[in-house]
Design a protein around this motif. Structure first.
Motif, PDB file in Angstrom:
ATOM      1  N   ARG A 280      -0.238 -26.918 -17.318  1.00  0.00           N
ATOM      2  CA  ARG A 280       0.164 -25.722 -18.086  1.00  0.00           C
ATOM      3  C   ARG A 280      -0.599 -25.662 -19.408  1.00  0.00           C
ATOM      4  O   ARG A 280      -1.024 -24.605 -19.853  1.00  0.00           O
ATOM      5  CB  ARG A 280       1.669 -25.746 -18.362  1.00  0.00           C
TER       6      ARG A 280
ATOM      7  N   VAL B  73      11.307 -27.337 -14.232  1.00  0.00           N
ATOM      8  CA  VAL B  73      10.319 -27.701 -13.194  1.00  0.00           C
ATOM      9  C   VAL B  73      11.057 -28.053 -11.898  1.00  0.00           C
ATOM     10  O   VAL B  73      10.673 -27.621 -10.811  1.00  0.00           O
ATOM     11  CB  VAL B  73       9.420 -28.878 -13.670  1.00  0.00           C
ATOM     12  N   GLU B  74      12.149 -28.792 -12.044  1.00  0.00           N
ATOM     13  CA  GLU B  74      12.959 -29.145 -10.859  1.00  0.00           C
ATOM     14  C   GLU B  74      13.488 -27.890 -10.183  1.00  0.00           C
ATOM     15  O   GLU B  74      13.482 -27.772  -8.960  1.00  0.00           O
ATOM     16  CB  GLU B  74      14.147 -30.008 -11.278  1.00  0.00           C
TER      17      GLU B  74
ATOM     18  N   LEU C  45       2.887 -21.591 -12.794  1.00  0.00           N
ATOM     19  CA  LEU C  45       2.791 -22.383 -11.554  1.00  0.00           C
ATOM     20  C   LEU C  45       2.377 -21.508 -10.369  1.00  0.00           C
ATOM     21  O   LEU C  45       1.634 -21.963  -9.500  1.00  0.00           O
ATOM     22  CB  LEU C  45       4.103 -23.105 -11.280  1.00  0.00           C
TER      23      LEU C  45
ATOM     24  N   LEU D  66       7.111 -20.281 -17.015  1.00  0.00           N
ATOM     25  CA  LEU D  66       6.764 -21.457 -16.186  1.00  0.00           C
ATOM     26  C   LEU D  66       6.421 -21.031 -14.765  1.00  0.00           C
ATOM     27  O   LEU D  66       5.426 -21.463 -14.176  1.00  0.00           O
ATOM     28  CB  LEU D  66       7.940 -22.443 -16.160  1.00  0.00           C
TER      29      LEU D  66
ATOM     30  N   TYR E 138      12.223 -24.930 -10.278  1.00  0.00           N
ATOM     31  CA  TYR E 138      11.114 -24.204  -9.643  1.00  0.00           C
ATOM     32  C   TYR E 138      10.838 -24.760  -8.242  1.00  0.00           C
ATOM     33  O   TYR E 138      10.587 -24.026  -7.307  1.00  0.00           O
ATOM     34  CB  TYR E 138       9.861 -24.319 -10.514  1.00  0.00           C
ATOM     35  N   TYR E 139      10.912 -26.099  -8.132  1.00  0.00           N
ATOM     36  CA  TYR E 139      10.625 -26.711  -6.839  1.00  0.00           C
ATOM     37  C   TYR E 139      11.867 -26.839  -5.955  1.00  0.00           C
ATOM     38  O   TYR E 139      11.852 -27.554  -4.955  1.00  0.00           O
ATOM     39  CB  TYR E 139       9.965 -28.083  -7.040  1.00  0.00           C
ATOM     40  N   GLY E 140      12.935 -26.170  -6.360  1.00  0.00           N
ATOM     41  CA  GLY E 140      14.130 -26.130  -5.512  1.00  0.00           C
ATOM     42  C   GLY E 140      14.908 -27.424  -5.486  1.00  0.00           C
ATOM     43  O   GLY E 140      15.668 -27.670  -4.561  1.00  0.00           O
ATOM     44  N   GLU E 141      14.713 -28.279  -6.498  1.00  0.00           N
ATOM     45  CA  GLU E 141      15.448 -29.543  -6.508  1.00  0.00           C
ATOM     46  C   GLU E 141      16.443 -29.604  -7.659  1.00  0.00           C
ATOM     47  O   GLU E 141      17.088 -30.622  -7.875  1.00  0.00           O
ATOM     48  CB  GLU E 141      14.484 -30.731  -6.577  1.00  0.00           C
TER      49      GLU E 141
ATOM     50  N   GLU F   6      12.567 -28.585 -20.157  1.00  0.00           N
ATOM     51  CA  GLU F   6      11.406 -28.163 -19.355  1.00  0.00           C
ATOM     52  C   GLU F   6      11.429 -28.874 -18.004  1.00  0.00           C
ATOM     53  O   GLU F   6      11.094 -28.298 -16.968  1.00  0.00           O
ATOM     54  CB  GLU F   6      10.130 -28.514 -20.125  1.00  0.00           C
ATOM     55  N   GLU F   7      11.870 -30.127 -18.037  1.00  0.00           N
ATOM     56  CA  GLU F   7      11.930 -30.927 -16.808  1.00  0.00           C
ATOM     57  C   GLU F   7      12.898 -30.296 -15.804  1.00  0.00           C
ATOM     58  O   GLU F   7      12.606 -30.205 -14.611  1.00  0.00           O
ATOM     59  CB  GLU F   7      12.380 -32.339 -17.167  1.00  0.00           C
TER      60      GLU F   7
ATOM     61  N   PHE G 235       6.248 -34.009 -13.175  1.00  0.00           N
ATOM     62  CA  PHE G 235       6.530 -33.294 -14.423  1.00  0.00           C
ATOM     63  C   PHE G 235       5.346 -33.395 -15.403  1.00  0.00           C
ATOM     64  O   PHE G 235       4.921 -32.396 -15.988  1.00  0.00           O
ATOM     65  CB  PHE G 235       7.815 -33.851 -15.047  1.00  0.00           C
TER      66      PHE G 235
END
Lengths: 190, 257
Positions: free
Chosen positions: A180, B10-11, B42, B38, B13-16, B6-7, A173
Motif C-alpha cells: 500500500r 486486512v482480515e 488491494l 484499503l 478484506y480477506y474474509g477472515e 488496520e490489521e 499484513f
C-alpha cells in the motif's frame, strides 16, 4: 479424484513408475499456476514444476494417505519456489529490476483496454506493482501471493511456510502495508 | 467507540475477520472510509495473468521427468505393508507364533521389572511427582537463554559484517525449529503467556532465517517492524519465571540441578 490419486500412489510405490504420469497430468496445471505467480516468469515456473514433481516422487513414501496429493505437491512447489527466491543470486536479479528493462522483468497483468494510452498506464502500474513485490521479503511475498492471488487461508499458508498461524497472518499484513505504501502514488490513476 | 485496526481491516478484506468487524464498518463512517481506501488499493493489485497451458502440457512435463525417476522396488504387501513374498503358509504361522511368544515374554518381563522398580522407590522413601519437571525447565531455560542472546545480538548488529550476519541467521534457523516445538507444547499445556511470546518470537526468527541476503538494513527493518525490544523483554520475564519454577522444584527436592 482423491481416492483415485491414492490408488495411483500405492501403485507407484509398488513399482509401477509409469502410474506417476497420471498424477503429473492431473496436477501440473495448478502447480504451474502457483509457480508462475511466485516466480513471475514462465521459464522459472516450468523448472519449479519439474522440481516439485521430482521431489514429490522421491518423497512419495512419506505421503500420508489421508492427505490430498494435489495439496501435497502444491506445498512442495511453493517450497521449491521459496528456496529459489531465497538464493542470493536470484534475489539480486529480482532486486535489480529497477535498473533493467521493465518490459523484460514485469509480470503481465490483465488489461482489457485497446486504448494505447490506457494500455501504457496499465503497463506502468504493473511495473510499479512488480517492483513493490520485489521489495517484500521471501516470506512476505509468498504469504501475500498465497493469500491474495491463490486465496489460501492463513492456516494453509502457515502450514506451507512452516510457521505459526499468527506469524503467517503478520507476514500477510506486513506485505499489504508495504504494498500500500509503495502503490500510494498510483491512487486515482487506475 | 473503538475503531478497527488496520490489521483487522486486512482480515476483514480477506474474509477472515470477526462478524463484529463487519458490523462496525457498516456503523462507523471513519472506519468505512478507511476500509474503502484499503479495498480500493488491494483491488487495484491487478491479477497476474498466468499463461494458458494446452492439454499437452502435463504430457510434456511427464516426458521430461520420466527418465529421471527410479522405479520403487516391487513388493508384495501384506499386513501393515510388510513384505511377505516368498512366505508359505507354515512359515507365516511359525512367524506369528514366534511373535506371540516374544510378546508374552516381554509382558511378563515388564511386570517383573515394574515390581522391582516399585520396591526400590518405596525403600528410597522419597517419591516426588515432579521428578521430570526440572529437566523440562532446564531445556526451556536453555532455549530462552539462546533466544535472549540472539535478540541482544540483533539489537546491536548494525555492521556490514557478513560473517556475523551469517552466524545470526544460522542460529535463527536452529532456534526456529526448536521454538516451534516449544510453542506447540506451551499451547497444549494451556500456557498462553509462553505460547504467545514464542509465537511472536517465531515471526522474528522466520524473518531472519528466510532472508536470502541479510543486510544491516534488513536487520534494522526486523527490529523496528517486529518490536524485538518488546519480545526481548517478554523473554527475560519468562526466563525469570521458569528459573523460579526450577528453583521451587529443586528446593522441594532438596537438591540442585
Amino acid at each position: 479424484m482423491q481416492e483415485n490419486d491414492h490408488s495411483i500412489v500405492r501403485a507407484v510405490l509398488a513399482g509401477d513408475k509409469e502410474a506417476y504420469g497420471a498424477l503429473v497430468h492431473a496436477h501440473s496445471g495448478s502447480v504451474f499456476r502457483v509457480a508462475f505467480r511466485m516466480m513471475g516468469n514462465e521459464a522459472d515456473a516450468e523448472e519449479i514444476v519439474q522440481e516439485a514433481f521430482l521431489r514429490g516422487y522421491q518423497r512419495l513414501e512419506s505421503f500420508q494417505q489421508r492427505a490430498s496429493f494435489g495439496t501435497w505437491v502444491y506445498r512442495i512447489a511453493v517450497n521449491c519456489a521459496l528456496d529459489r527466491i531465497k538464493r542470493p543470486g536470484i534475489e539480486a536479479e529480482y532486486r535489480a529490476g529497477d535498473e533493467s528493462d521493465p518490459e523484460e522483468k514485469t509480470v503481465q497483468v490483465e488489461t482489457q483496454d485497446a486504448d494505447p494510452e490506457r494500455a501504457l498506464l496499465s503497463r506502468e502500474i504493473s511495473a510499479v506493482q512488480e517492483r513493490a513485490m520485489q521489495r517484500l521479503t521471501p516470506t512476505e511475498k509468498t504469504a501475500f501471493v498465497l493469500r491474495h492471488h491463490e486465496d489460501r487461508s492463513v492456516s494453509e499458508i502457515a502450514e506451507v511456510l512452516g510457521i505459526a498461524p499468527n506469524a503467517a497472518k503478520n507476514a500477510v499484513f506486513r506485505a499489504v502495508q508495504k504494498l500500500r505504501r509503495e502503490l500510494a502514488p498510483l491512487r486515482g490513476m487506475a | 467507540m473503538k475503531h478497527l485496526s488496520e490489521e483487522a481491516m486486512v482480515e476483514l478484506y480477506y474474509g477472515e475477520g470477526e462478524g463484529d468487524a463487519s458490523a462496525h464498518v457498516k456503523a462507523c463512517r471513519e472506519c468505512a472510509a478507511q476500509y474503502a481506501e484499503l479495498t480500493q488499493s488491494l483491488d487495484a493489485m491487478s491479477p497476474v495473468v498466468v499463461p494458458a497451458k494446452d492439454a499437452q502440457y502435463g504430457e510434456r512435463v511427464w516426458q521430461a521427468l520420466e527418465p529421471r525417476l527410479i522405479p520403487y522396488e516391487k513388493k508384495a504387501r501384506g499386513w501393515f505393508g510388510w513384505s511377505l513374498s516368498g512366505w508359505t503358509g507354515w512359515k507365516a504361522a511359525t512367524l506369528a507364533l514366534g511373535c506371540a511368544m516374544l510378546l508374552a515374554v516381554a509382558f511378563a518381563g515388564g511386570r517383573y521389572w515394574e515390581r522391582i522398580t516399585a520396591k526400590t522407590e518405596n525403600s528410597a522413601g522419597n517419591k516426588n511427582p515432579q521428578t521430570t519437571q526440572p529437566t523440562v525447565v532446564v531445556v526451556l531455560t536453555d532455549h530462552l537463554d539462546r533466544t535472549e542472546r540472539l535478540l541482544v545480538a540483533l539489537e546491536h548488529a548494525d555492521s556490514q559484517d557478513h560473517v556475523e550476519n551469517a552466524q545470526l541467521q544460522s542460529e535463527a534457523r536452529e532456534l526456529l525449529v526448536s521454538n516451534r516445538l516449544y510453542r506447540t507444547t506451551a499451547k497444549h499445556a494451556k500456557d498462553p503467556a509462553l505460547a504467545g511470546a514464542l509465537d511472536r518470537l517465531e515471526g522474528v526468527l522466520a524473518e531472519i532465517a528466510n532472508d536470502p541476503n541479510l543486510t544491516a538494513e534488513d536487520l534494522q527493518r526486523v527490529r523496528s517492524e517486529m518490536n524485538t525490544q518488546g519480545i526481548l523483554f517478554e523473554i527475560r520475564v519468562l526466563k525469570t519465571r521458569t528459573t523460579d519454577q526450577g528453583n521451587k522444584t529443586n528446593s522441594g527436592r532438596g537438591a540442585s540441578i
